[in-house]
Design an enzyme around this catalytic site. Structure first.
Site, PDB file in Angstrom:
ATOM      1  N   GLU A  70      -3.817 -31.647 126.093  1.00  0.00           N
ATOM      2  CA  GLU A  70      -5.001 -32.433 125.749  1.00  0.00           C
ATOM      3  C   GLU A  70      -5.711 -31.912 124.515  1.00  0.00           C
ATOM      4  O   GLU A  70      -6.112 -32.686 123.635  1.00  0.00           O
ATOM      5  CB  GLU A  70      -5.973 -32.467 126.933  1.00  0.00           C
ATOM      6  CG  GLU A  70      -5.484 -33.281 128.126  1.00  0.00           C
ATOM      7  CD  GLU A  70      -4.493 -32.557 129.021  1.00  0.00           C
ATOM      8  OE1 GLU A  70      -4.198 -31.377 128.745  1.00  0.00           O
ATOM      9  OE2 GLU A  70      -4.005 -33.166 129.987  1.00  0.00           O
ATOM     10  N   HIS A 100     -11.598 -34.180 139.709  1.00  0.00           N
ATOM     11  CA  HIS A 100     -10.938 -35.419 139.270  1.00  0.00           C
ATOM     12  C   HIS A 100     -11.874 -36.623 139.297  1.00  0.00           C
ATOM     13  O   HIS A 100     -11.418 -37.758 139.296  1.00  0.00           O
ATOM     14  CB  HIS A 100      -9.725 -35.724 140.164  1.00  0.00           C
ATOM     15  CG  HIS A 100      -8.448 -35.080 139.691  1.00  0.00           C
ATOM     16  ND1 HIS A 100      -8.325 -33.738 139.468  1.00  0.00           N
ATOM     17  CD2 HIS A 100      -7.236 -35.604 139.403  1.00  0.00           C
ATOM     18  CE1 HIS A 100      -7.089 -33.473 139.084  1.00  0.00           C
ATOM     19  NE2 HIS A 100      -6.396 -34.583 139.028  1.00  0.00           N
TER      20      HIS A 100
HETATM   21  C1  LIG Z   1      -5.152 -31.084 132.327  1.00  0.00           C
HETATM   22  C2  LIG Z   1      -4.541 -32.164 133.121  1.00  0.00           C
HETATM   23  N1  LIG Z   1      -3.914 -33.173 132.484  1.00  0.00           N
HETATM   24  C3  LIG Z   1      -3.354 -34.170 133.179  1.00  0.00           C
HETATM   25  C4  LIG Z   1      -3.412 -34.185 134.544  1.00  0.00           C
HETATM   26  C5  LIG Z   1      -2.815 -35.332 135.335  1.00  0.00           C
HETATM   27  N2  LIG Z   1      -1.635 -34.885 136.081  1.00  0.00           N
HETATM   28  C6  LIG Z   1      -1.692 -34.565 137.383  1.00  0.00           C
HETATM   29  S1  LIG Z   1      -0.228 -34.029 137.984  1.00  0.00           S
HETATM   30  C7  LIG Z   1       0.521 -34.245 136.488  1.00  0.00           C
HETATM   31  C8  LIG Z   1       1.969 -33.923 136.315  1.00  0.00           C
HETATM   32  C9  LIG Z   1       2.195 -32.515 136.017  1.00  0.00           C
HETATM   33  O1  LIG Z   1       3.548 -32.303 135.852  1.00  0.00           O
HETATM   34  P1  LIG Z   1       4.174 -30.902 136.191  1.00  0.00           P
HETATM   35  O2  LIG Z   1       3.350 -29.819 135.599  1.00  0.00           O
HETATM   36  O3  LIG Z   1       5.595 -30.948 135.796  1.00  0.00           O
HETATM   37  O4  LIG Z   1       4.020 -30.788 137.767  1.00  0.00           O
HETATM   38  P2  LIG Z   1       4.716 -31.675 138.895  1.00  0.00           P
HETATM   39  O5  LIG Z   1       3.757 -32.766 139.233  1.00  0.00           O
HETATM   40  O6  LIG Z   1       5.995 -32.188 138.402  1.00  0.00           O
HETATM   41  O7  LIG Z   1       4.874 -30.751 140.049  1.00  0.00           O
HETATM   42  C10 LIG Z   1      -0.378 -34.723 135.551  1.00  0.00           C
HETATM   43  C11 LIG Z   1      -0.048 -35.048 134.171  1.00  0.00           C
HETATM   44  C12 LIG Z   1      -4.086 -33.109 135.174  1.00  0.00           C
HETATM   45  N3  LIG Z   1      -4.215 -33.043 136.504  1.00  0.00           N
HETATM   46  N4  LIG Z   1      -4.626 -32.123 134.447  1.00  0.00           N
END
Ligand SMILES: Cc1ncc(C[n+]2csc(CCOP(=O)(O)OP(=O)(O)O)c2C)c(N)n1
Ligand SMILES: [Mg+2]
Lengths: 376, 326
Positions: free
Chosen positions: A79, A148
């Site tokens: 971000e 959130h």
């Molecule tokens: C700073 C931030 N950006 C975006 C999000 C939205 N978000 C929640 S879970 C997720 C996916 C994260 O992917 P990864 O780190 O690969 O974890 P996974 O869900 O695959 O376990 C996102 C983008 C967030 N929670 N925090």
């Protein structure tokens, strides 16, 4: 300096919408995005999920198919860096729209927004501009909890150089987003998650709703309710109920928190003599606090009683549905505070209050509409 | 593949993974009842990572997790009853219902933080490792994070500092190939392996099959050993796959972001089935022992759900408590 020629030579006529349809806030926002991208090829969108199957709650649907991955940019989870990238593109002639699915994630971007986006035009005496829009979503939903849901508008609204907009209706959401994208300034555009589901009349075609300040959305003479974002919806509900008890509330949609134009609210309070503010954020140091400060400074003599502030208690947002009900003020809160402000005996309000309470009891606390049964 | 008899407590690994699976399947089964009103991110298909890493840790070691924290929490010994109550928003939850599924903590078990903000808990793990080093506790901190989080600037800042100070921290990158619906190749350059992120900071990095519990256990054991000997951090990249949806416990989205073929391929590599077959083949797990294990785990899970159901909701009266520590 940057090629005006790239703007469509003959834009469709503006300001005279031909037809209106009932649309959701999400569809209204999608229309705004699509129209701006069609009219001005400098406009592009970037963010996490802008090309994914759900397209940012539907608000970027169709854009990838029409404009391709060059102008619909899926970003890594970065971000802060991406905000700097957007600012860089903006000062170099593009018009980025950066999206965060939650305002909470934009906390990671504060340095870029506060030090670069907000100050560049001022510092360079206008030689450089930052025509950037950052859309970010606020508000509760399905127990999302403390990190959130936060309504962080006052963090942004305290920064000179940023424009901060909070749409309240689908029609305004469309017009204000178009105005934001066409603005030469960095605009923080805070969408309440409930708004995406709200349905309302939305004019077709291109129109822009000026970002020139608060507007009266319901006239009245007994008290002024100045509300932001989803609290405008609650204020209108409260005003309906108050009307059945013979009380006429004027509802003002604050809409643009910075640069803040106090005039419409001052004018209203000069007529009604009473002020209640209702915002989606925390009470302390919130937008409501600022509005009350300005009104007491500039229209103290018009006030017939102390202003009333309705916002979130000084607490992080709890996840448990058992705590959400008490955390979020509703039309009923506004109704009760209005009654007290006007010094009316509860007996006089009882019938209207009961009816409103019954209506509010029907509205789910943690989902925007009854059919939603899982995270949305 | 190493013989399971070479792995300390292979049966323990299996038990931990099966327990996580049963808990999460129960959540999925009951989610439609709408009493778990918070976003829930399941680790079905990824259990070997949590179980393998935790098997290499001492109970006094600490872990720092993400939105997808159930498996990490349970494998580290987090209280099951408090977890289920938390997801139900109850007073007896591990955060008293304040946090929901994305914020599981159990400091007594060394589950120090789960953060719903991507990347947010990584530097906190590094800070815990700094504290362990300063106090000479000999402890190890684990930062769990996903492939998506590996894009956040804070990871790179954390790796640099951990390498600089040779901190006793294990970075566990759980690569399930997706951030929500977006595949890794749309977010990171294909020619740069994830393990290079560690190497760029001079941190030893190892990539393991994250669906092979024994392999994860062995690699984590090496990393923990290094950390305890004062040799600094390790990056462990565990390639795995989330069989469930990102945040929809009971549904499968047929929206084209993952093909059925891909899902089936990974289902065939299910870490639980794989370990089970191996255990049976090597005579470590008998039919009777398996039945007894299932019975006892199911009872435990049932009891946790029953407790959560019976528990009271938190009272708004106490909602301000602990906002400021007195
Ligand atoms: C700073 C931030 N950006 C975006 C999000 C939205 N978000 C929640 S879970 C997720 C996916 C994260 O992917 P990864 O780190 O690969 O974890 P996974 O869900 O695959 O376990 C996102 C983008 C967030 N929670 N925090
Ligand atoms: Mg992932």
């Amino acid at each position: 300096m940057f090629a005006e020629r790239r703007i469509a030579a003959e834009p469709p006529p503006s300001g005279v919408p031909t037809e209106s349809r009932i649309l959701s806030g999400a569809d209204a926002l999608r229309e705004a995005m699509a129209l701006c991208m069609e009219r001005d090829e400098r406009v592009f969108v970037m963010g996490q999920g802008v090309t994914d199957p759900f397209r940012v709650f539907g608000t970027t649907r169709g854009l990838l198919e029409t404009y391709g991955p060059g102008r619909v940019v899926e970003t890594p989870l970065a971000e802060n860096g991406m905000t700097g990238v957007a600012i860089g593109a903006a000062i170099s002639g593009q018009r980025p729209v950066l999206i965060h699915m939650r305002a909470d994630f934009a906390l990671l971007t504060m340095e870029q927004l506060v030090n670069n986006a907000a100050k560049t035009a001022w510092l360079t005496q206008g030689k450089l501009q930052v025509p950037l829009v950052v859309r970010m979503f606020i508000g509760r939903g399905w127990g999302q909890g403390p990190a959130h849901t936060q309504s962080l508008e006052s963090l942004f609204a305290m920064i000179p150089g940023l424009t901060v907009v909070m749409p309240a209706t689908p029609a305004d959401a469309k017009g204000q987003l178009i105005a934001a994208i066409e603005s030469p300034n960095p605009v923080i555009f805070l969408e309440h998650r409930w708004l995406h589901f709200t349905r309302g009349l939305v004019p077709a075609g291109h129109y822009s709703t000026p970002l020139d300040g608060p507007k009266v959305v319901r006239p009245g003479c007994d008290l002024t309710i100045a509300a932001t974002s989803h609290m405008v919806v609650e204020a209108l509900r409260a005003a309906d109920a108050l009307a059945t008890a013979g009380i006429s509330a004027e509802v003002v949609d604050v809409a643009v928190l910075r640069p803040f134009n106090p005039e419409p609210i001052l004018m209203s309070v000069r007529r009604t003599g009473r002020l209640m503010v209702a915002d989606t954020g925390w009470n302390t140091l919130g937008m409501g606090a600022e509005i009350i400060a300005i009104v007491t400074e500039q229209a103290f003599g018009a006030l017939t009683g102390p202003p009333v502030r309705v916002g979130l208690p000084d607490l992080p947002a709890p996840s448990s549905p058992a705590l959400a009900g008490d955390y979020y003020p509703t039309a009923l809160t506004l109704f009760d505070r209005a009654g007290a402000l006007l010094g009316l005996p509860p007996s006089r309000l009882a019938v209207s209050r009961n009816r409103l309470a019954a209506l509010i009891a029907e509205i789910p606390v943690d989902v925007p509409e009854a059919g939603i049964t899982s995270p949305f | 593949m190493p013989m399971l008899t070479d792995i300390p407590s292979a049966l323990g690994l299996y038990r931990a993974m099966l327990r996580i699976r049963l808990v999460e399947e129960t959540i999925a089964d009951r989610y439609a009842q709408q009493r778990m009103r918070c976003p829930v991110h399941l680790s079905i298909g990824q259990e070997a990572v949590a179980a393998g890493v935790s098997a290499a840790l001492a109970s006094s070691d600490q872990i720092f997790s993400t939105h997808r924290c159930h498996a990490h929490y349970l494998a580290k010994g987090g209280d099951l009853t408090a977890m289920i109550a938390e997801i139900h928003g109850k007073e007896t939850g591990c955060c008293g219902g304040r946090g929901g599924s994305m914020n599981l903590v159990d400091p007594d078990a060394g589950v120090m933080m789960s953060s719903p903000t991507i990347g947010s808990s990584i530097p906190v793990a590094v800070g815990a490792a700094l504290s362990m080093q300063q106090r000479g506790t000999g402890g190890v901190a684990v930062a769990y994070f996903g492939d998506g989080a590996s894009e956040e600037g804070v990871l790179h800042e954390s790796l640099n500092f951990a390498a600089l100070r040779r901190l006793p921290v294990l970075f566990v990158l759980e690569n399930n190939g997706y951030s929500i619906f977006t595949p890794l190749d749309q977010r990171q350059p294909a020619q740069r392996p994830l393990s290079d992120l560690g190497r760029a900071h001079g941190i030893p990095a190892e990539t393991v099959d994250g669906n092979d519990a024994g392999a994860v256990r062995a690699a984590a054991g090496r990393a923990v050993g290094r950390a305890r000997r004062g040799e600094g951090p390790t990056l462990l990249v565990c390639d795995t796959y989330r069989q469930s949806e990102h945040c929809e416990p009971a549904k499968v989205f047929d929206v084209g972001y993952r093909t059925a073929a891909e899902r089936e391929e990974w289902a065939a590599r299910c870490p639980l089935t794989r370990l089970r077959h191996q255990l049976i083949a090597e005579g470590i797990l008998t039919k009777e022992a398996e039945a007894a294990l299932l019975r006892s785990l199911r009872t435990e899970v049932e009891e946790a759900f029953a407790d959560a159901d019976a528990a009271p909701f938190p009272s708004p009266v106490n909602a301000m408590e602990h906002l400021h520590v007195r």
